[in-house]
Design a protein around this motif. Sequence first.
Motif, PDB file in Angstrom:
ATOM      1  N   THR A 260     -27.758  75.384  28.684  1.00 33.12           N
ATOM      2  CA  THR A 260     -28.316  74.658  27.550  1.00 33.12           C
ATOM      3  C   THR A 260     -29.386  75.466  26.830  1.00 33.12           C
ATOM      4  OG1 THR A 260     -27.894  72.609  28.749  1.00 33.12           O
ATOM      5  CG2 THR A 260     -29.364  72.470  26.851  1.00 33.12           C
ATOM      6  N   LYS A 261     -30.259  76.087  27.560  1.00 35.34           N
ATOM      7  CA  LYS A 261     -31.361  76.823  26.949  1.00 35.34           C
ATOM      8  C   LYS A 261     -30.853  78.003  26.110  1.00 35.34           C
ATOM      9  CE  LYS A 261     -35.960  78.460  28.116  1.00 35.34           C
ATOM     10  NZ  LYS A 261     -36.906  78.648  29.202  1.00 35.34           N
ATOM     11  N   LYS A 262     -29.879  78.734  26.641  1.00 36.07           N
ATOM     12  CA  LYS A 262     -29.346  79.907  25.931  1.00 36.07           C
ATOM     13  C   LYS A 262     -28.155  79.563  25.035  1.00 36.07           C
ATOM     14  CE  LYS A 262     -30.977  83.201  29.321  1.00 36.07           C
ATOM     15  NZ  LYS A 262     -30.641  84.305  30.211  1.00 36.07           N
ATOM     16  N   LYS A 263     -27.595  78.373  25.206  1.00 38.48           N
ATOM     17  CA  LYS A 263     -26.487  77.848  24.399  1.00 38.48           C
ATOM     18  C   LYS A 263     -25.217  78.698  24.497  1.00 38.48           C
ATOM     19  CE  LYS A 263     -29.568  75.522  21.261  1.00 38.48           C
ATOM     20  NZ  LYS A 263     -30.040  75.295  19.928  1.00 38.48           N
ATOM     21  N   TYR A 264     -24.824  78.988  25.714  1.00 36.36           N
ATOM     22  CA  TYR A 264     -23.544  79.651  25.913  1.00 36.36           C
ATOM     23  C   TYR A 264     -23.011  79.347  27.313  1.00 36.36           C
ATOM     24  CZ  TYR A 264     -25.947  83.366  28.558  1.00 36.36           C
ATOM     25  OH  TYR A 264     -26.677  84.072  29.471  1.00 36.36           O
ATOM     26  N   TYR A 265     -21.696  79.584  27.472  1.00 29.78           N
ATOM     27  CA  TYR A 265     -21.028  79.416  28.761  1.00 29.78           C
ATOM     28  C   TYR A 265     -21.067  80.732  29.519  1.00 29.78           C
ATOM     29  CZ  TYR A 265     -19.010  74.990  27.278  1.00 29.78           C
ATOM     30  OH  TYR A 265     -18.832  73.704  26.878  1.00 29.78           O
ATOM     31  N   THR A 266     -21.040  80.627  30.828  1.00 25.89           N
ATOM     32  CA  THR A 266     -20.891  81.814  31.652  1.00 25.89           C
ATOM     33  C   THR A 266     -20.105  81.451  32.903  1.00 25.89           C
ATOM     34  OG1 THR A 266     -22.008  83.718  32.624  1.00 25.89           O
ATOM     35  CG2 THR A 266     -23.068  81.584  32.911  1.00 25.89           C
ATOM     36  N   THR A 267     -19.369  82.420  33.406  1.00 21.83           N
ATOM     37  CA  THR A 267     -18.547  82.248  34.594  1.00 21.83           C
ATOM     38  C   THR A 267     -18.770  83.443  35.503  1.00 21.83           C
ATOM     39  OG1 THR A 267     -16.860  81.180  33.243  1.00 21.83           O
ATOM     40  CG2 THR A 267     -16.185  81.906  35.422  1.00 21.83           C
ATOM     41  N   LEU A 268     -18.962  83.199  36.775  1.00 21.90           N
ATOM     42  CA  LEU A 268     -19.013  84.269  37.759  1.00 21.90           C
ATOM     43  C   LEU A 268     -17.660  84.247  38.466  1.00 21.90           C
ATOM     44  CD1 LEU A 268     -20.674  86.507  38.996  1.00 21.90           C
ATOM     45  CD2 LEU A 268     -21.551  84.857  40.640  1.00 21.90           C
ATOM     46  N   PHE A 269     -16.767  85.135  38.052  1.00 17.88           N
ATOM     47  CA  PHE A 269     -15.388  85.123  38.519  1.00 17.88           C
ATOM     48  C   PHE A 269     -15.244  85.448  39.995  1.00 17.88           C
ATOM     49  CE2 PHE A 269     -14.845  86.731  34.070  1.00 17.88           C
ATOM     50  CZ  PHE A 269     -14.255  85.600  33.572  1.00 17.88           C
ATOM     51  N   ASN A 270     -14.304  84.790  40.621  1.00 22.09           N
ATOM     52  CA  ASN A 270     -13.764  85.248  41.896  1.00 22.09           C
ATOM     53  C   ASN A 270     -12.609  86.162  41.511  1.00 22.09           C
ATOM     54  OD1 ASN A 270     -11.276  84.824  43.781  1.00 22.09           O
ATOM     55  ND2 ASN A 270     -13.099  84.641  45.048  1.00 22.09           N
ATOM     56  N   ILE A 271     -12.610  87.365  42.014  1.00 23.26           N
ATOM     57  CA  ILE A 271     -11.650  88.362  41.568  1.00 23.26           C
ATOM     58  C   ILE A 271     -10.200  87.939  41.807  1.00 23.26           C
ATOM     59  CG2 ILE A 271     -11.485  89.855  43.588  1.00 23.26           C
ATOM     60  CD1 ILE A 271     -12.089  90.901  39.964  1.00 23.26           C
ATOM     61  N   ASP A 272      -9.914  87.291  42.937  1.00 24.99           N
ATOM     62  CA  ASP A 272      -8.546  86.838  43.186  1.00 24.99           C
ATOM     63  C   ASP A 272      -8.156  85.705  42.245  1.00 24.99           C
ATOM     64  OD1 ASP A 272      -7.888  88.646  45.233  1.00 24.99           O
ATOM     65  OD2 ASP A 272      -8.980  87.430  46.692  1.00 24.99           O
ATOM     66  N   ALA A 273      -9.109  84.828  41.926  1.00 31.62           N
ATOM     67  CA  ALA A 273      -8.812  83.720  41.024  1.00 31.62           C
ATOM     68  C   ALA A 273      -8.462  84.216  39.631  1.00 31.62           C
ATOM     69  CB  ALA A 273      -9.987  82.749  40.970  1.00 31.62           C
ATOM     70  N   ILE A 274      -9.160  85.220  39.141  1.00 31.71           N
ATOM     71  CA  ILE A 274      -8.866  85.730  37.793  1.00 31.71           C
ATOM     72  C   ILE A 274      -7.515  86.437  37.781  1.00 31.71           C
ATOM     73  CG2 ILE A 274     -10.081  87.950  37.918  1.00 31.71           C
ATOM     74  CD1 ILE A 274     -10.253  85.681  34.923  1.00 31.71           C
ATOM     75  N   ILE A 275      -7.222  87.208  38.816  1.00 26.36           N
ATOM     76  CA  ILE A 275      -5.924  87.893  38.895  1.00 26.36           C
ATOM     77  C   ILE A 275      -4.800  86.868  39.023  1.00 26.36           C
ATOM     78  CG2 ILE A 275      -4.516  89.387  40.388  1.00 26.36           C
ATOM     79  CD1 ILE A 275      -7.127  91.077  40.767  1.00 26.36           C
ATOM     80  N   ASP A 276      -4.981  85.861  39.861  1.00 27.72           N
ATOM     81  CA  ASP A 276      -3.968  84.803  40.007  1.00 27.72           C
ATOM     82  C   ASP A 276      -3.745  84.056  38.695  1.00 27.72           C
ATOM     83  OD1 ASP A 276      -3.720  85.475  42.675  1.00 27.72           O
ATOM     84  OD2 ASP A 276      -4.844  83.734  43.420  1.00 27.72           O
ATOM     85  N   SER A 277      -4.814  83.792  37.958  1.00 26.19           N
ATOM     86  CA  SER A 277      -4.692  83.082  36.690  1.00 26.19           C
ATOM     87  C   SER A 277      -3.882  83.892  35.679  1.00 26.19           C
ATOM     88  CB  SER A 277      -6.081  82.772  36.126  1.00 26.19           C
ATOM     89  OG  SER A 277      -5.993  82.034  34.946  1.00 26.19           O
ATOM     90  N   ILE A 278      -4.106  85.173  35.646  1.00 29.37           N
ATOM     91  CA  ILE A 278      -3.343  86.051  34.745  1.00 29.37           C
ATOM     92  C   ILE A 278      -1.877  86.086  35.162  1.00 29.37           C
ATOM     93  CG2 ILE A 278      -3.046  88.461  34.037  1.00 29.37           C
ATOM     94  CD1 ILE A 278      -6.189  88.642  34.281  1.00 29.37           C
ATOM     95  N   GLU A 279      -1.624  86.229  36.446  1.00 24.71           N
ATOM     96  CA  GLU A 279      -0.235  86.264  36.934  1.00 24.71           C
ATOM     97  C   GLU A 279       0.466  84.926  36.739  1.00 24.71           C
ATOM     98  OE1 GLU A 279      -0.524  89.772  40.308  1.00 24.71           O
ATOM     99  OE2 GLU A 279      -0.892  87.689  40.946  1.00 24.71           O
ATOM    100  N   SER A 280      -0.264  83.824  36.795  1.00 27.97           N
ATOM    101  CA  SER A 280       0.358  82.495  36.673  1.00 27.97           C
ATOM    102  C   SER A 280       0.950  82.236  35.286  1.00 27.97           C
ATOM    103  CB  SER A 280      -0.650  81.395  37.019  1.00 27.97           C
ATOM    104  OG  SER A 280      -1.561  81.196  35.958  1.00 27.97           O
ATOM    105  N   VAL A 281       0.506  82.986  34.284  1.00 30.08           N
ATOM    106  CA  VAL A 281       1.070  82.825  32.938  1.00 30.08           C
ATOM    107  C   VAL A 281       1.891  84.050  32.531  1.00 30.08           C
ATOM    108  CG1 VAL A 281      -0.582  81.119  32.095  1.00 30.08           C
ATOM    109  CG2 VAL A 281      -1.114  83.555  31.862  1.00 30.08           C
TER     110      VAL A 281
END
Length: 143
Positions: free
Chosen positions: A78-99
């Motif tokens: 809220t203070k900085k007015k942006y989203y941030t994500t700390l990725f789990n490396i397997d989750a990001i790779i799985d998400s890319i492969e899932s599509v």
Amino acid sequence: VFLGYCNSLNKFNCVRGDMCELPFEDKSFDLFFVSSVLEHSPNVAKTISEAARVSDRFVLTLFKWRMISGGLESNYHTKKKYYTTLFNIDAIIDSIESVGGKFECKLMSSPDGDVSDFDEYRKSYSEDKHRNGSYLTLIGEWS
């Protein structure tokens, strides 16, 4: 202001949009390239899905990731007015492969300029620390 300036150059066709609902037709682009942007999506999985929909290939550079913890859940600051994500490396790779993402390479680049294969890097970096200053670049195509 920035979009107006870019469009005034008559070299670009700049469009403001939502990365979770891109305003483009399917397969409009040869390449979807983001660098240090994906972690600011309010919905990382949806953004990846949209990238697969609008492009044939991808280059994604990430800098906020962990080997073990983390996930794909975005947090709004809220203070900085942006989203941030700390990725789990397997989750990001799985998400890319899932599509339909197929990787040509996964590269690590360190602050001192060294580049190495991510799979080799991963074998030696089992601690769950924040990225240690390195960037992960994922290159591939959507099937």
